[in-house]
Design a protein around this motif. Sequence first.
Motif, PDB file in Angstrom:
ATOM      1  N   MET A   5       9.909  -8.537  -6.292  1.00  0.00           N
ATOM      2  CA  MET A   5      10.117  -7.205  -6.341  1.00  0.00           C
ATOM      3  C   MET A   5       8.461  -6.416  -6.528  1.00  0.00           C
ATOM      4  O   MET A   5       8.186  -5.461  -5.651  1.00  0.00           O
ATOM      5  CB  MET A   5      10.917  -6.558  -7.525  1.00  0.00           C
ATOM      6  CG  MET A   5      10.740  -5.046  -8.061  1.00  0.00           C
ATOM      7  SD  MET A   5      11.688  -4.420  -6.762  1.00  0.00           S
ATOM      8  CE  MET A   5      11.593  -2.804  -7.469  1.00  0.00           C
ATOM      9  N   LEU A   6       7.680  -7.155  -7.383  1.00  0.00           N
ATOM     10  CA  LEU A   6       6.373  -6.646  -7.772  1.00  0.00           C
ATOM     11  C   LEU A   6       5.566  -6.876  -6.384  1.00  0.00           C
ATOM     12  O   LEU A   6       4.832  -5.796  -5.953  1.00  0.00           O
ATOM     13  CB  LEU A   6       5.690  -7.287  -8.843  1.00  0.00           C
ATOM     14  CG  LEU A   6       4.388  -6.912  -8.984  1.00  0.00           C
ATOM     15  CD1 LEU A   6       4.309  -5.448  -9.343  1.00  0.00           C
ATOM     16  CD2 LEU A   6       3.834  -7.912 -10.162  1.00  0.00           C
ATOM     17  N   ILE A   7       5.596  -7.972  -5.791  1.00  0.00           N
ATOM     18  CA  ILE A   7       5.019  -8.293  -4.489  1.00  0.00           C
ATOM     19  C   ILE A   7       5.423  -7.306  -3.430  1.00  0.00           C
ATOM     20  O   ILE A   7       4.644  -6.805  -2.484  1.00  0.00           O
ATOM     21  CB  ILE A   7       5.027  -9.710  -4.153  1.00  0.00           C
ATOM     22  CG1 ILE A   7       4.480 -10.626  -5.142  1.00  0.00           C
ATOM     23  CG2 ILE A   7       4.460 -10.114  -2.816  1.00  0.00           C
ATOM     24  CD1 ILE A   7       4.272 -12.181  -5.179  1.00  0.00           C
ATOM     25  N   THR A   8       6.660  -6.996  -3.335  1.00  0.00           N
ATOM     26  CA  THR A   8       7.128  -6.283  -2.258  1.00  0.00           C
ATOM     27  C   THR A   8       6.627  -4.687  -2.463  1.00  0.00           C
ATOM     28  O   THR A   8       6.104  -3.945  -1.598  1.00  0.00           O
ATOM     29  CB  THR A   8       8.616  -6.162  -2.120  1.00  0.00           C
ATOM     30  OG1 THR A   8       9.201  -7.399  -1.896  1.00  0.00           O
ATOM     31  CG2 THR A   8       9.116  -5.309  -1.140  1.00  0.00           C
ATOM     32  N   THR A   9       6.445  -4.264  -3.712  1.00  0.00           N
ATOM     33  CA  THR A   9       6.031  -3.173  -4.097  1.00  0.00           C
ATOM     34  C   THR A   9       4.479  -2.955  -3.825  1.00  0.00           C
ATOM     35  O   THR A   9       4.111  -2.072  -3.195  1.00  0.00           O
ATOM     36  CB  THR A   9       6.292  -2.597  -5.564  1.00  0.00           C
ATOM     37  OG1 THR A   9       7.719  -2.765  -5.852  1.00  0.00           O
ATOM     38  CG2 THR A   9       5.739  -1.215  -5.911  1.00  0.00           C
ATOM     39  N   LEU A  10       3.719  -3.805  -4.220  1.00  0.00           N
ATOM     40  CA  LEU A  10       2.336  -4.011  -3.874  1.00  0.00           C
ATOM     41  C   LEU A  10       2.009  -4.008  -2.308  1.00  0.00           C
ATOM     42  O   LEU A  10       1.223  -3.300  -1.913  1.00  0.00           O
ATOM     43  CB  LEU A  10       1.725  -5.217  -4.467  1.00  0.00           C
ATOM     44  CG  LEU A  10       1.172  -5.181  -6.026  1.00  0.00           C
ATOM     45  CD1 LEU A  10       0.937  -6.463  -6.537  1.00  0.00           C
ATOM     46  CD2 LEU A  10       0.580  -4.012  -6.508  1.00  0.00           C
ATOM     47  N   ASP A  11       3.002  -4.715  -1.659  1.00  0.00           N
ATOM     48  CA  ASP A  11       2.630  -4.897  -0.179  1.00  0.00           C
ATOM     49  C   ASP A  11       2.839  -3.370   0.420  1.00  0.00           C
ATOM     50  O   ASP A  11       2.086  -3.074   1.238  1.00  0.00           O
ATOM     51  CB  ASP A  11       3.709  -5.670   0.300  1.00  0.00           C
ATOM     52  CG  ASP A  11       3.436  -6.083   1.943  1.00  0.00           C
ATOM     53  OD1 ASP A  11       2.395  -6.502   2.399  1.00  0.00           O
ATOM     54  OD2 ASP A  11       4.581  -6.177   2.696  1.00  0.00           O
ATOM     55  N   ARG A  12       3.895  -2.798   0.112  1.00  0.00           N
ATOM     56  CA  ARG A  12       4.250  -1.335   0.661  1.00  0.00           C
ATOM     57  C   ARG A  12       3.033  -0.549   0.117  1.00  0.00           C
ATOM     58  O   ARG A  12       2.585   0.479   0.893  1.00  0.00           O
ATOM     59  CB  ARG A  12       5.448  -0.782   0.016  1.00  0.00           C
ATOM     60  CG  ARG A  12       6.689  -1.304   0.516  1.00  0.00           C
ATOM     61  CD  ARG A  12       7.846  -0.948   0.252  1.00  0.00           C
ATOM     62  NE  ARG A  12       8.991  -1.535   0.786  1.00  0.00           N
ATOM     63  CZ  ARG A  12      10.385  -1.694   0.126  1.00  0.00           C
ATOM     64  NH1 ARG A  12      10.561  -1.311  -1.041  1.00  0.00           N
ATOM     65  NH2 ARG A  12      11.291  -2.407   0.783  1.00  0.00           N
ATOM     66  N   ILE A  13       2.487  -0.515  -1.059  1.00  0.00           N
ATOM     67  CA  ILE A  13       1.465   0.255  -1.554  1.00  0.00           C
ATOM     68  C   ILE A  13       0.095  -0.121  -0.811  1.00  0.00           C
ATOM     69  O   ILE A  13      -0.693   0.804  -0.307  1.00  0.00           O
ATOM     70  CB  ILE A  13       0.929  -0.087  -2.912  1.00  0.00           C
ATOM     71  CG1 ILE A  13       2.403   0.628  -3.830  1.00  0.00           C
ATOM     72  CG2 ILE A  13      -0.265   0.860  -3.481  1.00  0.00           C
ATOM     73  CD1 ILE A  13       2.296   0.267  -5.502  1.00  0.00           C
ATOM     74  N   PHE A  14      -0.282  -1.421  -0.527  1.00  0.00           N
ATOM     75  CA  PHE A  14      -1.472  -1.588   0.264  1.00  0.00           C
ATOM     76  C   PHE A  14      -1.038  -1.199   1.852  1.00  0.00           C
ATOM     77  O   PHE A  14      -2.220  -0.857   2.364  1.00  0.00           O
ATOM     78  CB  PHE A  14      -1.526  -3.232   0.199  1.00  0.00           C
ATOM     79  CG  PHE A  14      -1.863  -3.934  -1.042  1.00  0.00           C
ATOM     80  CD1 PHE A  14      -2.379  -2.858  -1.972  1.00  0.00           C
ATOM     81  CD2 PHE A  14      -1.891  -5.118  -1.356  1.00  0.00           C
ATOM     82  CE1 PHE A  14      -2.823  -3.335  -3.397  1.00  0.00           C
ATOM     83  CE2 PHE A  14      -2.226  -5.544  -2.558  1.00  0.00           C
ATOM     84  CZ  PHE A  14      -2.530  -4.703  -3.837  1.00  0.00           C
ATOM     85  N   ARG A  15       0.106  -1.258   2.445  1.00  0.00           N
ATOM     86  CA  ARG A  15       0.327  -0.764   3.708  1.00  0.00           C
ATOM     87  C   ARG A  15       0.194   0.627   3.747  1.00  0.00           C
ATOM     88  O   ARG A  15      -0.612   1.160   4.810  1.00  0.00           O
ATOM     89  CB  ARG A  15       1.669  -1.263   4.263  1.00  0.00           C
ATOM     90  CG  ARG A  15       1.721  -2.614   4.578  1.00  0.00           C
ATOM     91  CD  ARG A  15       3.228  -2.984   5.157  1.00  0.00           C
ATOM     92  NE  ARG A  15       3.216  -4.504   5.382  1.00  0.00           N
ATOM     93  CZ  ARG A  15       2.835  -5.282   6.454  1.00  0.00           C
ATOM     94  NH1 ARG A  15       2.406  -4.517   7.311  1.00  0.00           N
ATOM     95  NH2 ARG A  15       3.136  -6.350   6.600  1.00  0.00           N
ATOM     96  N   LEU A  16       0.650   1.464   2.685  1.00  0.00           N
ATOM     97  CA  LEU A  16       0.286   2.750   2.691  1.00  0.00           C
ATOM     98  C   LEU A  16      -1.149   2.920   2.875  1.00  0.00           C
ATOM     99  O   LEU A  16      -1.647   3.936   3.326  1.00  0.00           O
ATOM    100  CB  LEU A  16       1.205   3.471   1.636  1.00  0.00           C
ATOM    101  CG  LEU A  16       0.857   4.881   1.361  1.00  0.00           C
ATOM    102  CD1 LEU A  16       1.273   5.573   2.734  1.00  0.00           C
ATOM    103  CD2 LEU A  16       1.496   5.457   0.328  1.00  0.00           C
ATOM    104  N   ALA A  17      -1.856   2.365   1.750  1.00  0.00           N
ATOM    105  CA  ALA A  17      -3.501   2.844   1.605  1.00  0.00           C
ATOM    106  C   ALA A  17      -4.012   2.084   2.814  1.00  0.00           C
ATOM    107  O   ALA A  17      -5.086   3.038   3.289  1.00  0.00           O
ATOM    108  CB  ALA A  17      -3.622   1.847   0.621  1.00  0.00           C
ATOM    109  N   PHE A  18      -3.551   1.265   3.459  1.00  0.00           N
ATOM    110  CA  PHE A  18      -4.294   0.761   4.857  1.00  0.00           C
ATOM    111  C   PHE A  18      -4.097   2.004   5.842  1.00  0.00           C
ATOM    112  O   PHE A  18      -4.913   2.533   6.581  1.00  0.00           O
ATOM    113  CB  PHE A  18      -3.364  -0.291   5.580  1.00  0.00           C
ATOM    114  CG  PHE A  18      -4.006  -0.775   6.742  1.00  0.00           C
ATOM    115  CD1 PHE A  18      -5.236  -1.448   6.781  1.00  0.00           C
ATOM    116  CD2 PHE A  18      -3.393  -0.493   7.925  1.00  0.00           C
ATOM    117  CE1 PHE A  18      -5.623  -1.773   8.022  1.00  0.00           C
ATOM    118  CE2 PHE A  18      -4.019  -0.724   9.234  1.00  0.00           C
ATOM    119  CZ  PHE A  18      -5.098  -1.457   9.317  1.00  0.00           C
ATOM    120  N   ALA A  19      -2.872   2.610   5.985  1.00  0.00           N
ATOM    121  CA  ALA A  19      -2.645   3.757   6.946  1.00  0.00           C
ATOM    122  C   ALA A  19      -3.224   4.944   6.554  1.00  0.00           C
ATOM    123  O   ALA A  19      -3.822   5.676   7.322  1.00  0.00           O
ATOM    124  CB  ALA A  19      -0.904   4.224   6.779  1.00  0.00           C
TER     125      ALA A  19
END
Length: 163
Positions: free
Chosen positions: A1-15
Amino acid sequence: MLITTLDRIFRLAFALGAIALTAIVACYACEVVMRYFFNAPTRWASDTVSFLLLASVFLVAPWLTRENGHVAVTLLPDLLPEKWARLAIRLGFAAGAIVCIGGGVIAIAEAASLFRRGTMTYSAIPFPKWILTSVIAFGLVGCGLAFIGLTVSPPSPQQEPRT
């Protein structure tokens, strides 16, 4: 759950970092047109580009780190046997995590101080410095968290960066 959330945050930040890079191109194009075709240079373009460059770098950095896409000097791991190479890589990632999170904590404290004081940039159009420092803090803490992930589950010494 935490890793999935961080992954989404990092992808949003990348965008958002990619959007900032696109905005840099647009600002420079606007400045060129205004300056050379209309003889009316902008006051805001140079400062805006500087702020957007900071944002693009620190928003993209956590994703790049998570993908193991950072620059790496692999001389030591390449010379060591597989077992010791993995240990050296993990130690390097752990050191990166400590340094990045430490720098991020300092940046968070500085952003809070800048916010309390209401400090603005010295630019043609003043901008709150705490926002810029917060972006730096996000990038550093994000890289630190990505390094923790790589420490726990490192790529093999000869593995190419993930894409």
